[in-house]
Design a protein around this motif. Structure first.
Motif, PDB file in Angstrom:
ATOM      1  N   LEU A  17       6.488  -4.819 -10.537  1.00 54.36           N
ATOM      2  CA  LEU A  17       7.053  -3.627  -9.912  1.00 54.36           C
ATOM      3  C   LEU A  17       7.318  -2.529 -10.931  1.00 54.36           C
ATOM      4  N   TYR A  49       5.571   6.227  -4.379  1.00 54.19           N
ATOM      5  CA  TYR A  49       6.063   4.901  -4.758  1.00 54.19           C
ATOM      6  C   TYR A  49       7.543   4.951  -5.123  1.00 54.19           C
ATOM      7  N   PHE A  80       3.951  -5.658  -0.377  1.00 58.42           N
ATOM      8  CA  PHE A  80       3.486  -5.091  -1.645  1.00 58.42           C
ATOM      9  C   PHE A  80       2.065  -5.528  -1.987  1.00 58.42           C
ATOM     10  N   SER A  84      -1.160  -3.064  -2.455  1.00 56.29           N
ATOM     11  CA  SER A  84      -1.888  -2.892  -3.718  1.00 56.29           C
ATOM     12  C   SER A  84      -3.392  -2.956  -3.491  1.00 56.29           C
ATOM     13  N   GLN A 103       3.622   0.200  -1.083  1.00 58.68           N
ATOM     14  CA  GLN A 103       4.054  -0.515  -2.286  1.00 58.68           C
ATOM     15  C   GLN A 103       5.552  -0.286  -2.536  1.00 58.68           C
ATOM     16  N   GLY A 106       7.638  -2.383  -0.161  1.00 61.71           N
ATOM     17  CA  GLY A 106       7.651  -3.774  -0.599  1.00 61.71           C
ATOM     18  C   GLY A 106       8.533  -3.976  -1.824  1.00 61.71           C
ATOM     19  N   ALA A 107       8.454  -3.048  -2.774  1.00 64.85           N
ATOM     20  CA  ALA A 107       9.265  -3.150  -3.987  1.00 64.85           C
ATOM     21  C   ALA A 107      10.754  -3.057  -3.671  1.00 64.85           C
ATOM     22  N   ASN A 165      -2.561  -6.473  -9.212  1.00 68.33           N
ATOM     23  CA  ASN A 165      -1.345  -6.948  -8.541  1.00 68.33           C
ATOM     24  C   ASN A 165      -1.624  -8.028  -7.498  1.00 68.33           C
TER      25      ASN A 165
END
Length: 462
Positions: A17, A49, A80, A84, A103, A106-107, A165
């Motif tokens: 991340l 992001y 995530f 990716s 992303q 998800g992070a 990723n």
């Protein structure tokens, strides 16, 4: 031994991340060329992001409390990892920016959940060791990000910045259920979805307004509408926080001086760092004609300087207190950014951009540490989780705002075929001024004295 395998697995996920924040910076010119993206779209490749990562992180922590850290972590990985893949396969700018936004979502689910798993799995000195390793991931992730960005972009291509990723995400996704138990849902109350949506919308409108100003001017209709909408959304967010039972950011916590100080330091430090990376990458590749690999290698001393500065700052905060460290940190950053304003196509990067950027990064490292230590040591333990989440949020939002501002000021030099570097120097001069002002504000705002119970960490490790 099994618990340390858990730390290694979660550390790998968190490392992924953090790397994703800086790895894209080196690839930006190649992405722009291949997908035909201009300044505005490239700005959103970075900010989509960090914007959603920061805007939804506190909500992600709350979901981990309500539904269990492992479930939330697995859900984040489930978002995530395919995001990716979408970024790597992106056929145009819209697909790439959408993937970057996913992303970020998800992070926002993964990062606080992983930290919650570690906090529950370790106790006593083992917990201190685990959190120390976790905190070190931030600085090392920045260093690896710029180097990996150069190696992957110059080698198999910029798509692999994102493709790499996928196997990591799948490996963690498959191994995690065998190593981490389901855990219990610990939280009570509701989830402040309106608050999370409003703060993300407000910051998105702010970033959009700042980016638009580079094309239509500060008085342009689109700029004013976006900035006005951001102000209204922030006001609505403040009202929601007063009315909901489980607010995203408690007013009582946000009003505490250490939290105000910490969020200010975090916002400015991250904005300056990512803004300088954005400018430096495009200058080295578009103006001087360096390829991505050389750019990544040139940035490596900069990333190392952040880590060295953070380590030194951690020692100094415990010895002389956070206020002088914060003031000194921003003065160094201001001096470094001022040195960078001497760039020109005729001047050597070894006497202008690189020493200036390295000095600025060396100053930004202690600013990160001061933000974390002075905040966490001066808030009640019952509010530590909220304060940590707020710091993490402002870490990401600061990056979004910083990149948007420097992109707008450098707009003339970022246009295709532009030979004039005055836009770069104007943006760098603003960075120097902001750092200088931040030093003055820090002298009045950062709590005096040595913080007790110092726990050194980067923006993502508290």
């Amino acid at each position: 031994m099994g618990r340390w395998r858990v730390l290694g697995l979660l550390g790998l996920a968190q490392f992924m991340l953090i790397v994703d924040i800086t790895v894209v910076q080196v690839a930006l010119p190649d992405i722009g060329t291949d997908l035909g993206l201009g300044r505005e779209a490239l700005t959103w490749v970075v900010t989509a992001y960090t914007l959603l990562f920061g805007g939804l992180m506190v909500l992600g922590g709350r979901l981990a409390d309500l539904f269990g850290a492992r479930r939330t972590l697995l859900a984040g990985l489930g978002v995530f990892t395919p995001a990716s893949l979408l970024c790597g396969l992106a056929w145009d700018g819209a697909a790439l920016i959408a993937g970057r936004g996913l992303q970020g979502i998800g992070a926002a689910l993964m990062s606080p959940s992983a930290l919650a798993v570690i906090s529950a799995a370790y106790h006593g000195q083992d917990r201190n060791r685990a959190l120390g390793i976790w905190g070190a991931i931030g600085g090392s992730g920045a260093a690896v990000g710029v180097l990996a960005g150069g190696l992957l972009t110059a080698g198999p291509g910029w798509s692999w910045v994102f493709f790499v990723n996928v196997p990591i995400g799948l490996a963690v996704l498959l191994a995690l259920p065998r190593l981490v138990g389901p855990g219990a849902a610990r939280g009570r109350g509701g989830v402040d979805v309106p608050g999370a949506a409003l703060v993300t919308l407000a910051t998105g409108l702010l970033v959009f307004g700042l980016v638009t100003a580079g094309e239509s001017g500060w008085g342009g209709f689109g700029t004013l509408v976006a900035l006005g909408g951001a102000a209204l959304a922030y006001a609505a967010f403040a009202l929601v926080q007063r009315s909901v039972r489980a607010p995203l950011m408690r007013a009582s916590t946000m009003a505490r001086r250490p939290v105000v100080s910490g969020t200010f330091l975090m916002l400015v430090a991250t904005g300056l760092l990512l803004g300088l990376f954005f400018l430096g990458s495009l200058y080295l590749q578009r103006v001087l004609g360096y390829d991505a690999l050389v750019t990544g290698l040139l940035f490596l001393p900069v990333a190392v300087a952040i880590t060295v500065g953070a380590q030194l700052g951690g020692h100094l905060v415990g010895r002389i207190g956070g206020r002088p460290v914060a003031v000194g940190a921003f003065l160094l950053t201001a001096a470094g950014a001022a040195l960078m304003t001497r760039i020109s196509p005729e001047a050597s990067v070894w006497t202008t951009l690189l020493p200036g950027f390295t000095l600025a990064a060396f100053g930004i490292g202690p600013a990160f540490v001061t933000a974390t230590t002075t905040t966490m040591a001066n808030v009640p333990s019952a509010e530590a989780g909220v304060a940590s989440g707020v710091l993490n949020t402002f870490h990401e939002l600061g990056g979004s705002i910083g990149v948007a501002v420097v992109s707008t000021l450098a707009a003339a030099s970022l246009a295709p075929g532009a030979a004039d570097v005055s836009g770069f120097t104007r943006a760098l001069l603003l960075c120097a001024i902001v750092a200088l002002v931040a030093a003055g504000v820090s002298a009045a705002l950062v709590p005096a004295g040595k913080p007790s119970g110092v726990a050194v960490g980067h923006g993502h490790g508290h």
